[in-house]
Design a protein around this motif. Structure first.
Motif, PDB file in Angstrom:
ATOM      1  N   LEU A 135       0.805  -1.226   0.000  1.00 46.63           N
ATOM      2  CA  LEU A 135       0.000   0.000   0.000  1.00 46.63           C
ATOM      3  C   LEU A 135       0.834   1.271   0.000  1.00 46.63           C
ATOM      4  N   ALA A 136       2.100   1.205   0.422  1.00 42.82           N
ATOM      5  CA  ALA A 136       2.924   2.412   0.523  1.00 42.82           C
ATOM      6  C   ALA A 136       4.381   2.066   0.247  1.00 42.82           C
ATOM      7  N   GLY A 137       5.137   3.063  -0.188  1.00 41.24           N
ATOM      8  CA  GLY A 137       6.562   2.872  -0.431  1.00 41.24           C
ATOM      9  C   GLY A 137       6.891   2.813  -1.908  1.00 41.24           C
ATOM     10  N   LYS A 138       8.143   2.467  -2.213  1.00 36.51           N
ATOM     11  CA  LYS A 138       8.610   2.487  -3.604  1.00 36.51           C
ATOM     12  C   LYS A 138       7.971   1.399  -4.462  1.00 36.51           C
ATOM     13  N   ASP A 139       7.458   0.338  -3.854  1.00 32.13           N
ATOM     14  CA  ASP A 139       6.815  -0.752  -4.598  1.00 32.13           C
ATOM     15  C   ASP A 139       5.295  -0.717  -4.440  1.00 32.13           C
ATOM     16  N   LYS A 140       4.736   0.464  -4.258  1.00 30.12           N
ATOM     17  CA  LYS A 140       3.303   0.639  -4.063  1.00 30.12           C
ATOM     18  C   LYS A 140       2.508   0.006  -5.201  1.00 30.12           C
ATOM     19  N   ALA A 141       1.405  -0.670  -4.868  1.00 31.36           N
ATOM     20  CA  ALA A 141       0.463  -1.313  -5.786  1.00 31.36           C
ATOM     21  C   ALA A 141       0.985  -2.613  -6.396  1.00 31.36           C
ATOM     22  N   LYS A 142       2.143  -3.084  -5.983  1.00 35.56           N
ATOM     23  CA  LYS A 142       2.658  -4.359  -6.480  1.00 35.56           C
ATOM     24  C   LYS A 142       2.194  -5.484  -5.554  1.00 35.56           C
ATOM     25  N   GLU A 143       2.115  -6.700  -6.108  1.00 35.86           N
ATOM     26  CA  GLU A 143       1.678  -7.857  -5.335  1.00 35.86           C
ATOM     27  C   GLU A 143       2.771  -8.899  -5.283  1.00 35.86           C
ATOM     28  N   GLY A 144       2.804  -9.651  -4.191  1.00 44.70           N
ATOM     29  CA  GLY A 144       3.787 -10.706  -4.036  1.00 44.70           C
ATOM     30  C   GLY A 144       3.423 -11.634  -2.894  1.00 44.70           C
ATOM     31  N   PHE A 164      12.483  -6.004   5.023  1.00 41.71           N
ATOM     32  CA  PHE A 164      11.197  -6.076   5.712  1.00 41.71           C
ATOM     33  C   PHE A 164      10.334  -4.858   5.411  1.00 41.71           C
ATOM     34  N   ILE A 165       9.005  -5.076   5.391  1.00 43.19           N
ATOM     35  CA  ILE A 165       8.000  -4.030   5.198  1.00 43.19           C
ATOM     36  C   ILE A 165       7.060  -4.100   6.396  1.00 43.19           C
ATOM     37  N   HIS A 166       6.646  -2.952   6.921  1.00 44.04           N
ATOM     38  CA  HIS A 166       5.735  -2.949   8.059  1.00 44.04           C
ATOM     39  C   HIS A 166       4.377  -3.520   7.646  1.00 44.04           C
ATOM     40  N   LEU A 167       3.761  -4.289   8.553  1.00 40.22           N
ATOM     41  CA  LEU A 167       2.488  -4.954   8.239  1.00 40.22           C
ATOM     42  C   LEU A 167       1.368  -3.966   7.921  1.00 40.22           C
ATOM     43  N   SER A 168       1.457  -2.742   8.435  1.00 43.26           N
ATOM     44  CA  SER A 168       0.421  -1.743   8.148  1.00 43.26           C
ATOM     45  C   SER A 168       0.458  -1.299   6.690  1.00 43.26           C
ATOM     46  N   ASN A 169       1.559  -1.556   6.001  1.00 43.20           N
ATOM     47  CA  ASN A 169       1.679  -1.190   4.594  1.00 43.20           C
ATOM     48  C   ASN A 169       1.351  -2.351   3.661  1.00 43.20           C
ATOM     49  N   LEU A 170       0.803  -3.430   4.208  1.00 45.64           N
ATOM     50  CA  LEU A 170       0.436  -4.599   3.411  1.00 45.64           C
ATOM     51  C   LEU A 170      -1.059  -4.860   3.519  1.00 45.64           C
ATOM     52  N   LYS A 171      -1.628  -5.356   2.410  1.00 46.06           N
ATOM     53  CA  LYS A 171      -3.050  -5.694   2.370  1.00 46.06           C
ATOM     54  C   LYS A 171      -3.179  -7.097   1.800  1.00 46.06           C
ATOM     55  N   LEU A 172      -3.957  -7.932   2.448  1.00 44.80           N
ATOM     56  CA  LEU A 172      -4.170  -9.294   1.993  1.00 44.80           C
ATOM     57  C   LEU A 172      -4.984  -9.288   0.709  1.00 44.80           C
ATOM     58  N   VAL A 173      -4.571 -10.086  -0.285  1.00 51.64           N
ATOM     59  CA  VAL A 173      -5.319 -10.213  -1.530  1.00 51.64           C
ATOM     60  C   VAL A 173      -6.269 -11.382  -1.354  1.00 51.64           C
ATOM     61  N   ASP A 174      -7.576 -11.131  -1.517  1.00 54.49           N
ATOM     62  CA  ASP A 174      -8.613 -12.114  -1.167  1.00 54.49           C
ATOM     63  C   ASP A 174      -8.613 -13.366  -2.031  1.00 54.49           C
ATOM     64  N   ASN A 175      -8.303 -13.257  -3.321  1.00 58.66           N
ATOM     65  CA  ASN A 175      -8.419 -14.431  -4.194  1.00 58.66           C
ATOM     66  C   ASN A 175      -7.505 -15.565  -3.758  1.00 58.66           C
ATOM     67  N   GLN A 176      -6.329 -15.281  -3.234  1.00 61.26           N
ATOM     68  CA  GLN A 176      -5.406 -16.313  -2.751  1.00 61.26           C
ATOM     69  C   GLN A 176      -5.972 -16.953  -1.483  1.00 61.26           C
TER      70      GLN A 176
END
Length: 82
Positions: free
Chosen positions: A11-20, A60-72
């Motif tokens: 959700l935030a940072g240099k890799d914003k909107a990317k999934e992994g 490492f990335i802080h958990l507040s900057n991550l969002k779970l993708v529902d389809n997985q």
């Protein structure tokens, strides 16, 4: 809850909107590593066992900057019911 092996979106940072995929979690510091995202350069000193140099690795990335993708998540639940 974010766990190892689940797919997340940044959700935030240099890799914003990317999934992994989450490859490591540090619960005490509320941080996670995502495969091939938030890459840094690490300088390694040469030793008798290893050759040194500059290597890229995930940071490492802080958990507040991550969002779970529902389809997985849904795919894992349906696979467990079979």
């Amino acid at each position: 809850m974010i766990k190892k092996g689940l797919k997340v979106k940044i959700l935030a940072g240099k890799d914003k909107a990317k999934e992994g995929e989450v490859i490591e979690i540090d619960r005490s510091n509320n941080r996670a590593k995502v495969k091939d995202l938030n890459m840094i350069k690490k300088h390694i000193k040469t030793t008798k066992e290893k050759k040194g140099g500059i290597f890229s690795k995930e940071n490492f990335i802080h958990l507040s900057n991550l969002k779970l993708v529902d389809n997985q998540k849904k795919a894992k639940k349906s696979a467990g019911k079979k």
